[in-house]
Design an enzyme around this catalytic site. Structure first.
Site, PDB file in Angstrom:
ATOM      1  N   TRP A  61       0.832  -1.201   0.000  1.00 17.21           N
ATOM      2  CA  TRP A  61       0.000   0.000   0.000  1.00 17.21           C
ATOM      3  C   TRP A  61       0.864   1.247   0.000  1.00 17.21           C
ATOM      4  CZ3 TRP A  61      -2.858   0.345   5.440  1.00 17.21           C
ATOM      5  CH2 TRP A  61      -1.997  -0.055   6.458  1.00 17.21           C
ATOM      6  N   HIS A  73      -9.848  16.513 -12.246  1.00 17.87           N
ATOM      7  CA  HIS A  73     -10.428  16.916 -10.961  1.00 17.87           C
ATOM      8  C   HIS A  73     -11.686  17.751 -11.119  1.00 17.87           C
ATOM      9  CE1 HIS A  73      -7.944  20.514 -11.711  1.00 17.87           C
ATOM     10  NE2 HIS A  73      -8.827  21.160 -10.963  1.00 17.87           N
ATOM     11  N   HIS A  79     -14.649  26.840  -4.391  1.00 18.97           N
ATOM     12  CA  HIS A  79     -13.301  27.073  -4.932  1.00 18.97           C
ATOM     13  C   HIS A  79     -13.095  28.550  -5.263  1.00 18.97           C
ATOM     14  CE1 HIS A  79      -9.565  26.425  -6.950  1.00 18.97           C
ATOM     15  NE2 HIS A  79     -10.028  26.451  -8.183  1.00 18.97           N
ATOM     16  N   HIS A 208     -14.522  30.459 -13.937  1.00 17.63           N
ATOM     17  CA  HIS A 208     -14.516  30.189 -12.499  1.00 17.63           C
ATOM     18  C   HIS A 208     -15.447  31.164 -11.768  1.00 17.63           C
ATOM     19  CE1 HIS A 208     -10.800  27.969 -13.469  1.00 17.63           C
ATOM     20  NE2 HIS A 208     -10.963  27.353 -12.316  1.00 17.63           N
TER      21      HIS A 208
HETATM   22 MN    MN Z   1      -9.546  23.215 -10.236  1.00 18.80          MN
END
Ligand code: MN
Length: 260
Positions: A61, A73, A79, A208
């Protein structure tokens, strides 16, 4: 037959295929780089804890570390400063139903091949709708650029002396996607949902700013968007349930009807 029984039958018989839109999370995968006065996202790192040895004779592991915004992602509304006070704005509080949704895939690969700074516009999407139909409310809008085939693997963000150069939507397009089509979010194969040159826009990084301000999501560093139909795919993309998290690396899968 119930819908779920039918889905299982279609998955088993190959009537529905699964396409992986995820880059392998690996140490050499590039992270976004901000101007040096800002904090920086960490690349992915993994260290062996044991590998069938005296540290653990029967097991293998790793310990891993990574920023929330490395590799393929998910971006949550918190964010961005514009989404910081919205309800359910973190990866652990977003309604899980939002992690399964249809996608519209807009092919910009020819334009991006000609112009790394290509900006997706409202008119481009209206033109796309004339062929493929109206973008349904609650769908992902994916910008296909074939970026992995175009970009220098050693300079994935295509950073030149004057900054980054990769495609993204312009401000008017972002507002139109939100206000006129109520998309679930915006996804791209590039390193960010905004164009490289969008730092100089007003406001900077409008995808964003406006998407997260409207409670919408982002997906970036995807791949294989060229394998998706323009419409008709379903995206499964639950991020890690990080307490208060602003995003997370994740596996993004598309369910696609197989055309016989
Ligand atoms: Mn990002």
């Amino acid at each position: 037959m119930t819908a779920l029984e039918n889905l299982v039958k279609e998955l088993t018989s190959g009537g529905v295929a699964i396409i992986d839109l995820t880059e392998t999370l690996r140490e050499e995968y590039p992270t976004i780089t901000l101007p040096p006065e800002f904090g920086q996202a960490s690349a992915f790192k993994k260290d062996v804890i044991s590998q069938y040895d005296d540290r653990g004779p029967m097991w293998f592991w790793h310990n891993i570390s990574v920023s929330e915004h490395t590799g393929t992602h998910f971006d949550a509304p918190i964010h961005w400063v514009s989404g910081k006070d919205l309800p359910n704005n973190t990866v652990d509080t977003i309604p899980p139903a939002d992690f399964i949704a249809p996608a519209c895939v807009v092919n910009c690969s020819n334009e991006v091949a000609e112009d790394r700074d290509f900006l997706l516009t409202r008119d481009f999407l209206i033109n796309w709708e004339e062929t493929f139909g109206k973008i349904p409310r609650g769908s992902w809008l994916f910008m296909r650029s074939d970026w992995r085939k175009i970009a220098d693997p050693n300079n994935y963000a295509n950073i030149q002396e004057d900054g980054a150069h990769h495609p993204g939507p312009d401000e008017e397009c972002v507002k139109w996607m939100i206000e006129e089509r109520d998309v679930l979010g915006f996804g791209t194969e590039c390193i960010g949902t905004d164009a490289g040159i969008a730092m100089s826009f007003d406001p900077p990084l409008p995808c964003h700013y406006f998407m997260h301000g409207a409670g919408k999501y982002g997906l970036q560093c995807m791949t294989n968007l060229d394998l998706l139909p323009a419409t008709g795919s379903v995206i499964v993309c639950p991020p890690l349930k990080i307490e208060g998290g602003s995003g997370s690396p994740l596996r993004v899968l598309a369910l696609v009807p197989k055309l016989s």
